[in-house]
Design an enzyme around this catalytic site. Structure first.
Site, mmCIF file in Angstrom:
data_model
loop_
_atom_site.group_PDB
_atom_site.id
_atom_site.type_symbol
_atom_site.label_atom_id
_atom_site.label_comp_id
_atom_site.label_asym_id
_atom_site.label_seq_id
_atom_site.Cartn_x
_atom_site.Cartn_y
_atom_site.Cartn_z
ATOM 1 N N CYS A 1 0.841 -1.198 0.000
ATOM 2 C CA CYS A 1 0.000 0.000 0.000
ATOM 3 C C CYS A 1 0.884 1.259 0.000
ATOM 4 O O CYS A 1 1.646 1.466 -0.936
ATOM 5 C CB CYS A 1 -0.986 -0.023 1.152
ATOM 6 S SG CYS A 1 -2.345 1.160 0.947
ATOM 7 N N HIS B 1 -3.790 -4.805 -0.481
ATOM 8 C CA HIS B 1 -3.395 -5.400 0.793
ATOM 9 C C HIS B 1 -3.436 -6.926 0.684
ATOM 10 O O HIS B 1 -4.521 -7.508 0.793
ATOM 11 C CB HIS B 1 -4.334 -4.935 1.910
ATOM 12 C CG HIS B 1 -4.134 -3.515 2.307
ATOM 13 N ND1 HIS B 1 -3.252 -3.130 3.293
ATOM 14 C CD2 HIS B 1 -4.697 -2.371 1.840
ATOM 15 C CE1 HIS B 1 -3.288 -1.812 3.423
ATOM 16 N NE2 HIS B 1 -4.152 -1.331 2.550
ATOM 17 N N GLU C 1 -2.601 -8.998 2.887
ATOM 18 C CA GLU C 1 -3.040 -9.532 4.177
ATOM 19 C C GLU C 1 -4.557 -9.474 4.341
ATOM 20 O O GLU C 1 -5.118 -10.104 5.248
ATOM 21 C CB GLU C 1 -2.346 -8.783 5.328
ATOM 22 C CG GLU C 1 -2.865 -7.408 5.632
ATOM 23 C CD GLU C 1 -2.321 -6.302 4.739
ATOM 24 O OE1 GLU C 1 -2.525 -5.122 5.088
ATOM 25 O OE2 GLU C 1 -1.691 -6.618 3.701
#
Length: 215
Positions: free
Chosen positions: A90, A195, A197
């Site tokens: 990001c 992202h 994650e």
């Protein structure tokens, strides 16, 4: 000796979710990496891999890195001189640019020449920030994409994007107000605007491939 992934803590980013995702990727890929959330430049220098997360404004994030004595020198030595595999996530990806243009002009790391600019909506009502699931269009083969289908969906939250000076540094794009670079990279450096994650199984697979990547 256990190989370490240094997840840099400089006051920006959801470190807990990124750390958990990296630890899970290390477990599922069986690479044996230990994930260390750290603001210690010496640990960063000694790490086998480095991850720079980031949430917020470009200039604030750069100031956060500057505020840690020795961190920028440690990153420069590890990533540019010794070619340690590096992943920016990001705003951590955006900091790779020469310049950020969010609220003020601010110098970045300069590892991927270019600038960070605001997304320009092409359609009335198109919302900024770009938030939600969007598909990746792979522009060139890379170890990070092995086994990944073109059009895979990943999760984005951003209002600005890195516009590289050299198109060869764009590894994958997404469509939102036009074509936006979603993954950039060169040599031992990679950055993801989305992202991983937060991107469920596909994000975990990307992190697994990062841990297995030997540039």
């Amino acid at each position: 000796m256990t190989a370490t992934v240094a997840l840099i803590d400089y006051g920006s980013g959801n470190l807990r979710s990124a750390a958990k995702a990296l630890a899970r990727a290390a477990e599922t890929s069986r690479t044996g990496h230990e994930v260390a959330v750290t603001a210690d430049p010496q640990l960063v220098e000694a790490a086998e891999r480095i991850v720079l997360p980031g949430v917020g404004a470009f200039a604030d994030c750069m100031r956060g890195l500057f505020a840690i004595p020795g961190m920028l020198d440690a990153l420069q030595d590890a990533v540019i001189v010794r070619k340690v595999p590096f992943l920016g996530i990001c705003v951590g990806m955006q900091l790779l640019a020469d310049w950020g243009r969010e609220y003020e002009s601010c110098r970045g790391l300069g590892w991927i020449p270019g600038e960070v600019v605001r997304i320009t909506p092409l359609e009335p009502g198109q919302k900024i920030p770009h938030m939600g699931w969007n598909s990746l269009s792979i522009q060139q083969p890379h170890k990070l994409f092995e086994g990944m289908l073109d059009g895979t969906d990943v999760y984005f939250v951003h209002s600005y994007y890195l516009r590289p000076s050299n198109p060869a540094h764009i590894l994958a794009t997404t469509e939102y107000g036009g074509s936006l670079p979603a993954v950039v990279g060169r040599d031992n450096i990679a950055g993801m605007q989305f992202h991983p994650e937060k991107s469920q199984a596909e994000g975990l697979a990307l992190l697994e491939r990062f841990l297995q990547w030997h540039p």
